[in-house]
Design an enzyme around this catalytic site. Structure first.
Site, short mmCIF file in Angstrom:
data_model
loop_
_atom_site.label_atom_id
_atom_site.label_comp_id
_atom_site.label_asym_id
_atom_site.label_seq_id
_atom_site.Cartn_x
_atom_site.Cartn_y
_atom_site.Cartn_z
N CYS A 344 25.24 64.89 25.51
CA CYS A 344 23.82 65.17 25.70
C CYS A 344 23.14 64.13 26.56
CB CYS A 344 23.15 65.26 24.34
SG CYS A 344 23.92 66.55 23.37
N TYR A 373 40.91 51.53 33.65
CA TYR A 373 39.53 51.60 33.17
C TYR A 373 39.13 53.04 32.81
CZ TYR A 373 39.93 47.10 35.44
OH TYR A 373 40.38 45.86 35.82
N1 LLP Z 1 41.47 39.17 36.42
C1 LLP Z 1 40.19 39.01 36.02
C2 LLP Z 1 39.73 37.68 35.66
C3 LLP Z 1 39.32 40.13 35.94
O1 LLP Z 1 38.08 39.95 35.56
C4 LLP Z 1 39.82 41.41 36.29
C5 LLP Z 1 38.95 42.59 36.19
C6 LLP Z 1 41.17 41.51 36.68
C7 LLP Z 1 41.96 40.38 36.75
C8 LLP Z 1 41.79 42.83 37.06
O2 LLP Z 1 41.14 43.38 38.15
P1 LLP Z 1 41.76 44.65 38.90
O3 LLP Z 1 43.07 44.22 39.52
O4 LLP Z 1 41.96 45.71 37.90
O5 LLP Z 1 40.74 44.99 39.91
N2 LLP Z 1 35.60 48.63 34.85
C9 LLP Z 1 35.56 48.41 36.27
C10 LLP Z 1 36.43 47.26 36.70
C11 LLP Z 1 36.11 45.96 35.99
C12 LLP Z 1 37.02 44.84 36.40
C13 LLP Z 1 36.87 43.66 35.52
N3 LLP Z 1 37.75 42.56 35.79
C14 LLP Z 1 35.96 49.72 36.96
O6 LLP Z 1 36.20 50.72 36.30
O7 LLP Z 1 36.00 49.77 38.18
#
Ligand code: LLP
Length: 420
Positions: A344, A373
């Protein structure tokens, strides 16, 4: 690149028909391709092979036990952000010596558990946190290895919710303060501060910002070494972007080509903590079409998946490709749809103004690129049980998480006696 492909008009995950999975596990359901997952882990590992890197898969992108176990079995370490992720990591038999722990708000309990587990590094984000870890080590009579998360003040050119390396963000420690900490490191008698960490954001599609950040920490490492400090490791974080739509992100090989030479010169051990790059395209969300509704100005596809299952479109305006699980053999007109869920809120959508071949009630749709995510950010909003998860491995598939039941929704709730 992924292994969700059509054979004829039928969508497969690895060698399994997506439709068969949906029939067995129901919908909405997250489906993972083991092969895609492991290939992405290997891609990044191989790209940096000359540096023998430690890849710590970022569990926050997907902490499902089976998925993490598959990666750990392939040799991966883990990047965790909470006591809960530590618990899950230990539960699947991850080597604590390959676990790095980031978060601006580690609680005393979380710190104590991580020290006792003997993790590889605390990625520390402030001086008060450093003091808290020192104090806890004193109390437990243990030592801990510390990596300082540097805020390099580099803009990653990504969505402002997921950029982390600029001054306004809560993350990391500025370069001057990092230097100060090293100069006073003898105050931290139980800590070995031997690593720098940098993570500038997520879904970054070009190497430029990474190179800038690595250059900045490289100069910092040189400065610190010239003062006699020991830096053995460098953790360059995660953040590598993937294809959701028409992005052309740097490949793992491009990324390594740009960054590895800088790291080689430093002679440090390299740690990476990619999440999305490994898990993102390894998963899809399959939903059933409940209704097709026409309003005066729009066509809506109402599915049984909603923003509680996949929050990214609502939260970031993120684009996820949507494809039919069974392509119609008769040619169907293309129509413009808003693909929405039953929640909703007008913000509950999986896609807006999307052109799709006409869709009918009861058909299945696959939301692509949902492995990172996706389930990890799902919730029980509107008292909706969270979906099931399934992993296809070769010709077989396994339900790796049962769909939640209504009983699960009230587990742990209590009505005080005075209200009875
Ligand atoms: N290392 C640290 C310290 C982080 O904060 C993150 C992600 C990663 C590694 C991994 O990042 P990646 O390789 O997945 O980009 N919910 C959001 C993304 C948030 C990312 C948070 N930190 C989305 O759905 O796009």
């Amino acid at each position: 690149m992924h292994y969700f492909r059509y054979r004829g008009n039928v969508l497969y995950c690895d060698s399994v028909r997506v439709k068969d999975i949906a029939e067995k596990a129901g919908t909405p359901v997250y489906i993972y391709s083991h092969r895609t997952l492991i290939e992405h882990y290997r891609k990044i590992k191989n790209a940096f092979a000359s540096l023998r890197p430690l890849i710590c898969f970022s569990m926050k992108s997907n902490s499902s036990l089976a998925l993490c176990r598959a990666l750990v079995k392939a040799g991966s370490g883990l990047d965790i952000v909470s006591g809960g992720e530590l618990f899950k990591a230990l539960k699947i038999g991850a080597d604590p010596g390959k676990i790095v722990y980031a978060s601006v708000g580690k609680t005393p309990d979380e710190i104590s558990r991580a020290i006792k587990a003997g993790i590889l590094f605390f990625n520390v984000e402030s001086i008060p946190e450093l003091c808290a870890i020192e104090k806890m080590c004193g109390r437990l009579k243990k030592r801990a290895k510390i990596s300082l998360r540097v805020n390099p003040e580099v803009d990653a050119h990504t969505h402002h919710y997921i950029t982390t390396g600029t001054q306004e963000n809560k993350f990391g420690i500025d370069i001057d303060t990092v230097t100060k900490i090293f100069r006073q490191k003898d105050c931290y008698r139980h800590l070995d501060i031997v690593c720098l960490h940098v993570h500038i954001g997520s879904q970054i599609t070009e190497s430029g910002p990474f190179v800038k950040a690595v250059r900045k920490v490289s100069s910092l490492i040189r400065l610190l070494r010239s003062e006699g400090h020991k830096i053995d490791y460098l953790n360059i974080g995660g953040g590598m972007g993937i294809v959701y739509r028409k992005e052309r992100p740097q490949t793992a090989a491009d990324f390594a080509k740009a960054v590895a030479p800088l790291i080689k010169k430093l002679g440090v051990k390299l740690i990476l903590e990619p999440g999305r790059f490994i898990s993102g395209n390894s998963g899809i969300l399959v939903a059933k079409v409940l209704y097709v509704k026409k309003s005066k100005s729009k066509n809506f596809i109402i599915t049984d998946a909603a923003m509680n299952d996949l929050a990214r479109p609502s939260l970031y305006g993120a684009y996820h490709e949507i494809v039919p699980v069974h392509r119609s053999s008769s040619s169907r007109a293309r129509m413009k749809y808003d693909v929405v869920g039953p929640i909703c809120e007008s913000g509950d959508f999986l896609a807006k103004g999307r052109r799709l071949a006409a869709v009918k009630e009861g058909e299945l749709l696959a939301v692509m690129g949902a492995g990172a995510y996706g389930f990890a950010m799902s919730s029980n909003y509107n008292a909706r049980p969270r979906s099931a998860e399934v992993m296809a491995i070769g010709r077989n598939f396994y339900v790796t998480r049962k769909r939640e039941t209504y009983a699960d929704l009230v587990r742990g709730e209590r009505i005080p006696g005075v209200l009875k």
